[in-house]
Design an enzyme around this catalytic site. Structure first.
Site, short mmCIF file in Angstrom:
data_model
loop_
_atom_site.label_atom_id
_atom_site.label_comp_id
_atom_site.label_asym_id
_atom_site.label_seq_id
_atom_site.Cartn_x
_atom_site.Cartn_y
_atom_site.Cartn_z
N ASP A 1 0.79 -1.24 0.00
CA ASP A 1 0.00 0.00 0.00
C ASP A 1 0.82 1.30 0.00
O ASP A 1 0.52 2.23 0.76
CB ASP A 1 -0.97 0.01 1.19
CG ASP A 1 -2.00 -1.12 1.13
OD1 ASP A 1 -1.96 -1.92 0.18
OD2 ASP A 1 -2.84 -1.20 2.06
N LYS B 1 -7.06 -5.05 -2.99
CA LYS B 1 -7.81 -5.59 -1.85
C LYS B 1 -8.73 -4.53 -1.28
O LYS B 1 -8.50 -3.34 -1.47
CB LYS B 1 -6.84 -6.09 -0.77
CG LYS B 1 -5.92 -4.98 -0.27
CD LYS B 1 -4.87 -5.49 0.67
CE LYS B 1 -4.01 -4.37 1.17
NZ LYS B 1 -4.73 -3.32 1.91
N CYS C 1 -2.10 -2.86 7.54
CA CYS C 1 -1.99 -3.77 6.38
C CYS C 1 -0.70 -4.58 6.37
O CYS C 1 -0.70 -5.74 5.97
CB CYS C 1 -2.20 -2.99 5.09
SG CYS C 1 -3.92 -2.43 4.95
C1 VGL Z 1 -4.71 0.62 5.65
C2 VGL Z 1 -6.29 1.49 7.05
C3 VGL Z 1 -7.24 1.36 6.07
C4 VGL Z 1 -3.29 0.21 5.46
C5 VGL Z 1 -5.65 0.47 4.66
O1 VGL Z 1 -2.82 0.18 4.30
O2 VGL Z 1 -2.60 -0.07 6.47
N1 VGL Z 1 -5.03 1.11 6.84
N2 VGL Z 1 -6.92 0.85 4.88
#
Ligand code: VGL
Ligand code: ZN
Length: 207
Positions: A11, A109, A154
């Protein structure tokens, strides 16, 4: 590194960088480290948080919902977030400075409207697979190194699920940054110790 090693880059997207919708403090500082780290791996996979508008994890989707509150969902507790990483938006794009041209796949995802997915392996209902475990098994991957954002969401959930799927997991801590809300960072460290997730620094990596 061995041919059975893989780096999972979690991410590294605009919305998680300073100025983004769910900015992780100092998140941009990891990008050069991630680039250097990735250059040492033949096998690299990227993950991309990829939510439809109105996603269940967004505070805005719940009457009276406030970001960083926790809501009880059918599948368990859900932290509510600002709208982030909406499919097709600039915030959902990879950071411009991320330079991993040899990445072999992108695992998206969180695209099911009613289920979140912090993990690259299993959605938040803990039963719906993304397909990543099967892909790695078919390719003979044994050890998964992880870096990216956010360490305590994540990255942590992906590392724990990598262990659960039978892979070794190594979190490269200096190539991650946490959100650190409601004890999440401490909880992640405790789970790493309990589940055998290793913690390392990029300078520790030999060869
Ligand atoms: C994430 C919160 C919501 C992450 C993704 O990438 O850690 N955190 N969505
Ligand atoms: Zn998300």
């Amino acid at each position: 590194m061995r041919s059975s090693d893989l780096l999972l880059v979690v991410d590294v997207q605009n919305d998680f960088l300073p100025g983004g919708a769910l900015a992780v403090p100092d998140g941009d500082a990891i990008v050069p480290l991630v680039n250097r780290l990735a250059a040492r791996f033949a096998n690299v996979i990227l993950t991309q948080d990829w939510h439809p508008p109105g996603h269940v994890s967004f505070a805005s989707a719940h009457a009276g919902g406030k970001p960083f509150d926790t809501l009880r969902m059918p599948y368990g507790p859900q932290v509510l977030w600002p709208d982030h990483c909406v499919q097709g938006t600039r915030g959902a794009e990879f950071a411009a400075a991320l330079a991993v041209p040899h990445a072999q796949a992108v695992i998206r995802k969180g695209y099911h409207p009613h289920t979140d997915s912090y993990s690259a392996f299993l959605e938040a209902d803990r039963v719906t697979p993304t397909g990543l475990a099967g892909m790695l098994r078919e390719r003979g991957i044994e050890r998964v190194f992880l870096c990216g954002l956010a360490l305590d969401f994540c990255v942590a959930w992906s590392a724990l699920d990598a262990r659960g799927a039978g892979f070794e997991a190594v979190v490269m801590e200096d190539a991650c940054r946490p959100i650190d809300t409601g004890g999440s960072l401490q909880a992640a460290h405790a789970s790493f110790a309990a589940q055998g997730v290793q913690r390392a620094q990029t300078a520790d990596l030999a060869g």
